[in-house]
Design a protein around this motif. Structure first.
Motif, PDB file in Angstrom:
ATOM      1  N   TYR A  79      40.293  20.021   5.521  1.00 49.74           N
ATOM      2  CA  TYR A  79      39.116  19.682   6.290  1.00 49.74           C
ATOM      3  C   TYR A  79      39.435  18.876   7.551  1.00 49.74           C
ATOM      4  CZ  TYR A  79      34.338  18.489   7.281  1.00 49.74           C
ATOM      5  OH  TYR A  79      33.128  18.361   7.887  1.00 49.74           O
ATOM      6  N   GLU A  80      40.391  17.958   7.414  1.00 53.06           N
ATOM      7  CA  GLU A  80      40.585  16.951   8.453  1.00 53.06           C
ATOM      8  C   GLU A  80      41.121  17.511   9.772  1.00 53.06           C
ATOM      9  OE1 GLU A  80      41.469  16.824   5.384  1.00 53.06           O
ATOM     10  OE2 GLU A  80      40.442  15.113   4.510  1.00 53.06           O
ATOM     11  N   ALA A  81      41.734  18.673   9.728  1.00 54.53           N
ATOM     12  CA  ALA A  81      42.377  19.176  10.934  1.00 54.53           C
ATOM     13  C   ALA A  81      41.365  19.591  12.005  1.00 54.53           C
ATOM     14  CB  ALA A  81      43.283  20.356  10.590  1.00 54.53           C
ATOM     15  N   GLN A  82      40.135  19.797  11.604  1.00 47.61           N
ATOM     16  CA  GLN A  82      39.116  20.221  12.551  1.00 47.61           C
ATOM     17  C   GLN A  82      37.950  19.239  12.508  1.00 47.61           C
ATOM     18  OE1 GLN A  82      40.016  23.171  13.869  1.00 47.61           O
ATOM     19  NE2 GLN A  82      41.552  23.733  12.360  1.00 47.61           N
ATOM     20  N   ARG A  83      37.087  19.356  13.483  1.00 45.97           N
ATOM     21  CA  ARG A  83      35.851  18.592  13.451  1.00 45.97           C
ATOM     22  C   ARG A  83      34.692  19.568  13.479  1.00 45.97           C
ATOM     23  NH1 ARG A  83      36.116  13.253  14.242  1.00 45.97           N
ATOM     24  NH2 ARG A  83      38.202  12.507  13.687  1.00 45.97           N
ATOM     25  N   TYR A  84      33.638  19.197  12.779  1.00 42.46           N
ATOM     26  CA  TYR A  84      32.468  20.065  12.686  1.00 42.46           C
ATOM     27  C   TYR A  84      31.248  19.333  13.227  1.00 42.46           C
ATOM     28  CZ  TYR A  84      35.600  22.766   9.858  1.00 42.46           C
ATOM     29  OH  TYR A  84      36.685  23.494   9.453  1.00 42.46           O
ATOM     30  N   ARG A  85      30.354  20.098  13.796  1.00 45.74           N
ATOM     31  CA  ARG A  85      29.116  19.499  14.318  1.00 45.74           C
ATOM     32  C   ARG A  85      27.959  20.424  13.953  1.00 45.74           C
ATOM     33  NH1 ARG A  85      28.123  14.857  15.068  1.00 45.74           N
ATOM     34  NH2 ARG A  85      29.980  14.566  16.333  1.00 45.74           N
ATOM     35  N   HIS A  86      27.035  19.894  13.220  1.00 42.88           N
ATOM     36  CA  HIS A  86      25.841  20.653  12.841  1.00 42.88           C
ATOM     37  C   HIS A  86      24.732  20.452  13.864  1.00 42.88           C
ATOM     38  CE1 HIS A  86      27.781  20.762   8.922  1.00 42.88           C
ATOM     39  NE2 HIS A  86      26.843  21.562   8.465  1.00 42.88           N
ATOM     40  N   ILE A  87      24.140  21.539  14.277  1.00 45.83           N
ATOM     41  CA  ILE A  87      22.905  21.478  15.054  1.00 45.83           C
ATOM     42  C   ILE A  87      21.842  22.175  14.204  1.00 45.83           C
ATOM     43  CG2 ILE A  87      21.748  22.050  17.216  1.00 45.83           C
ATOM     44  CD1 ILE A  87      24.074  20.236  17.769  1.00 45.83           C
ATOM     45  N   LEU A  88      20.809  21.443  13.864  1.00 42.18           N
ATOM     46  CA  LEU A  88      19.761  21.987  12.998  1.00 42.18           C
ATOM     47  C   LEU A  88      18.483  22.230  13.794  1.00 42.18           C
ATOM     48  CD1 LEU A  88      20.166  19.623   9.889  1.00 42.18           C
ATOM     49  CD2 LEU A  88      21.350  21.772  10.387  1.00 42.18           C
ATOM     50  N   SER A  89      17.810  23.284  13.432  1.00 42.16           N
ATOM     51  CA  SER A  89      16.502  23.577  13.990  1.00 42.16           C
ATOM     52  C   SER A  89      15.470  22.851  13.114  1.00 42.16           C
ATOM     53  CB  SER A  89      16.297  25.090  13.906  1.00 42.16           C
ATOM     54  OG  SER A  89      15.500  25.586  14.942  1.00 42.16           O
ATOM     55  N   PRO A  90      14.307  22.525  13.661  1.00 44.28           N
ATOM     56  CA  PRO A  90      13.301  21.873  12.810  1.00 44.28           C
ATOM     57  C   PRO A  90      13.032  22.699  11.536  1.00 44.28           C
ATOM     58  CG  PRO A  90      12.652  21.658  15.086  1.00 44.28           C
ATOM     59  CD  PRO A  90      13.871  22.549  15.062  1.00 44.28           C
ATOM     60  N   THR A  91      12.905  21.997  10.438  1.00 42.62           N
ATOM     61  CA  THR A  91      12.724  22.621   9.121  1.00 42.62           C
ATOM     62  C   THR A  91      11.329  23.230   8.972  1.00 42.62           C
ATOM     63  OG1 THR A  91      14.290  21.116   8.089  1.00 42.62           O
ATOM     64  CG2 THR A  91      12.607  22.070   6.647  1.00 42.62           C
ATOM     65  N   LEU A  92      11.287  24.356   8.282  1.00 41.63           N
ATOM     66  CA  LEU A  92      10.014  24.992   7.958  1.00 41.63           C
ATOM     67  C   LEU A  92       9.787  24.880   6.453  1.00 41.63           C
ATOM     68  CD1 LEU A  92       7.580  26.743   8.806  1.00 41.63           C
ATOM     69  CD2 LEU A  92       9.025  28.752   8.480  1.00 41.63           C
ATOM     70  N   VAL A  93       8.798  24.074   6.066  1.00 41.90           N
ATOM     71  CA  VAL A  93       8.442  23.966   4.642  1.00 41.90           C
ATOM     72  C   VAL A  93       7.652  25.219   4.279  1.00 41.90           C
ATOM     73  CG1 VAL A  93       7.071  22.679   2.943  1.00 41.90           C
ATOM     74  CG2 VAL A  93       8.471  21.453   4.623  1.00 41.90           C
ATOM     75  N   THR A  94       8.119  25.934   3.256  1.00 41.84           N
ATOM     76  CA  THR A  94       7.500  27.209   2.907  1.00 41.84           C
ATOM     77  C   THR A  94       6.665  27.132   1.630  1.00 41.84           C
ATOM     78  OG1 THR A  94       9.587  27.807   1.842  1.00 41.84           O
ATOM     79  CG2 THR A  94       9.200  28.651   4.070  1.00 41.84           C
ATOM     80  N   ARG A  95       6.849  26.062   0.863  1.00 38.94           N
ATOM     81  CA  ARG A  95       6.109  25.938  -0.393  1.00 38.94           C
ATOM     82  C   ARG A  95       6.120  24.475  -0.814  1.00 38.94           C
ATOM     83  NH1 ARG A  95       5.480  29.540  -5.184  1.00 38.94           N
ATOM     84  NH2 ARG A  95       5.164  28.127  -6.932  1.00 38.94           N
ATOM     85  N   ARG A  96       4.980  24.042  -1.291  1.00 38.67           N
ATOM     86  CA  ARG A  96       4.863  22.656  -1.727  1.00 38.67           C
ATOM     87  C   ARG A  96       4.207  22.633  -3.087  1.00 38.67           C
ATOM     88  NH1 ARG A  96       2.020  17.638   1.637  1.00 38.67           N
ATOM     89  NH2 ARG A  96       2.282  16.142  -0.054  1.00 38.67           N
ATOM     90  N   GLU A  97       4.847  21.983  -4.025  1.00 37.73           N
ATOM     91  CA  GLU A  97       4.250  21.849  -5.354  1.00 37.73           C
ATOM     92  C   GLU A  97       4.476  20.416  -5.829  1.00 37.73           C
ATOM     93  OE1 GLU A  97       7.403  23.804  -8.196  1.00 37.73           O
ATOM     94  OE2 GLU A  97       7.122  25.118  -6.466  1.00 37.73           O
ATOM     95  N   ALA A  98       4.009  20.118  -7.050  1.00 38.29           N
ATOM     96  CA  ALA A  98       4.162  18.748  -7.544  1.00 38.29           C
ATOM     97  C   ALA A  98       5.638  18.434  -7.739  1.00 38.29           C
ATOM     98  CB  ALA A  98       3.399  18.585  -8.860  1.00 38.29           C
ATOM     99  N   GLY A  99       6.137  17.464  -7.009  1.00 33.83           N
ATOM    100  CA  GLY A  99       7.504  17.009  -7.217  1.00 33.83           C
ATOM    101  C   GLY A  99       8.595  17.807  -6.532  1.00 33.83           C
ATOM    102  N   ALA A 100       8.240  18.879  -5.847  1.00 33.87           N
ATOM    103  CA  ALA A 100       9.282  19.679  -5.208  1.00 33.87           C
ATOM    104  C   ALA A 100       8.725  20.436  -4.005  1.00 33.87           C
ATOM    105  CB  ALA A 100       9.888  20.666  -6.199  1.00 33.87           C
ATOM    106  N   VAL A 101       9.631  20.746  -3.088  1.00 33.72           N
ATOM    107  CA  VAL A 101       9.259  21.596  -1.956  1.00 33.72           C
ATOM    108  C   VAL A 101      10.351  22.634  -1.746  1.00 33.72           C
ATOM    109  CG1 VAL A 101       7.913  19.868  -0.689  1.00 33.72           C
ATOM    110  CG2 VAL A 101      10.349  20.087  -0.248  1.00 33.72           C
ATOM    111  N   GLU A 102       9.950  23.757  -1.165  1.00 35.46           N
ATOM    112  CA  GLU A 102      10.913  24.746  -0.709  1.00 35.46           C
ATOM    113  C   GLU A 102      10.860  24.757   0.813  1.00 35.46           C
ATOM    114  OE1 GLU A 102      10.537  27.496  -4.714  1.00 35.46           O
ATOM    115  OE2 GLU A 102      10.235  28.448  -2.754  1.00 35.46           O
ATOM    116  N   ALA A 103      12.016  24.858   1.407  1.00 36.51           N
ATOM    117  CA  ALA A 103      12.085  24.744   2.868  1.00 36.51           C
ATOM    118  C   ALA A 103      13.249  25.558   3.392  1.00 36.51           C
ATOM    119  CB  ALA A 103      12.255  23.277   3.269  1.00 36.51           C
TER     120      ALA A 103
END
Lengths: 157, 157, 157
Positions: free
Chosen positions: B77-101
């Protein structure tokens, strides 16, 4: 609606819009627009010079539906995969029933062989109607940073 | 919790997750998951065809911990560097105690010499348990757009 | 201010900041900072090794104004176009009147001929003063992932 709630609603619209394109659910794409609308892909350069020469223009949901039909008939879209990465949206104007917002976008294209390429970067300039069951685009201008756009392949951005 | 608050909580989890990987704090990575969990890296193509062939699969936090240990021993892992670029999350389902996104992601790799390359793009499909001190991933499917993935280098995405 | 409202305020500042640079409104750039401030572009590597060698450093709004003047005189900035794609911000610390936050960024450069290239990726480490009419950067460290940065072209990132 508070500013934070409005921001949530607008970013959710943008995320759903991008997901429909990335998922190849092109038939859903026109449904994000009002019946009478303006959708235009234009280079940033032409936009700034106020040259009306765009890459694609539509002023009704029906024209967007036609566009999808053409893309399906030509089998153009399916050969590649697209991935939108959006920057957080900046709401620039808020009025009764509508907002104006801009969102930086990036689209990466992946070929069937697995090659990834930066396909397009730019900014959405949106006018969004709120108040209905879901917010809708009354206007979406896609300002492309690069002039190198294959106009034959005017896929939704 | 309002929709906007939930959105905040989910995006914060995604941002913390990405920061741990980018910062080379790999030992923190398993801690974003529930004890029993599902973490899978799979190409979008195989996922859509329902082919169970993934690039990496784990169904417990322990397996993720093992994975980190292997990466550390191999010094990969150490030999390289990584950079995450994330798009805003889309929540697709919401229930008691959990979400899907779902969250579109992009990872850029930078070599020690300074060369930058697009390493991976795709989408997270997440099931997130909320209600504890911090939200946790019960499931995280990483759908890669490209089939060109070096499976020997199955680093966390 | 709730956590979600604070998140909104911080992301809005980042989006306005990026838009000013992308729009070539460089004269607005210093106005996002407090009078006494710290703006530094430094490679991630030097930052982690605590080497004080940066690519650009300023500790006042006046220095930033000077920088813009130099860029304008050299006509350097205008030949290219830049596009920021930001990942959702992660607030890492909150205190009375200020927050600390980090934001992964990516900048794509497009030449006048239309060639797009990945120009820079990295992370903003920000200290933001809140409570005034608009939040302002008291500190903005730009950690570049790549050491290959043309120091002569130290444009705002």
């Amino acid at each position: 609606m508070t500013d934070a709630e409005l921001q949530f609603a607008v970013e959710r619209l943008e995320a759903r819009y991008a997901a429909a394109i990335d998922d190849d659910r092109l038939e859903d794409w026109p449904l994000f627009f009002t019946e009478t609308c303006r959708y235009q892909i234009i280079t940033r350069e032409n936009y700034e010079k106020k040259l009306p020469v765009g890459i694609f223009f539509a002023n009704s949901r029906g024209m967007l539906i036609d566009r999808v039909r053409s893309l399906r008939e030509a089998n153009i879209y399916e050969a590649q995969r697209y991935r939108h990465i959006l920057s957080p949206t900046l709401v620039t104007r808020r009025e009764a029933g509508a907002v104006e917002a801009q969102t930086n976008y990036q689209v990466i294209r992946t070929t069937q062989e697995g090659a990834m390429m930066l396909f397009s970067t730019g900014r959405y300039l949106d006018r969004i109607v709120i108040g209905g069951p879901e917010p809708l685009f009354a206007e979406k201008l896609v300002l492309c940073d690069s002039r190198r756009v294959d106009t034959l392949l005017a896929i939704p951005l």
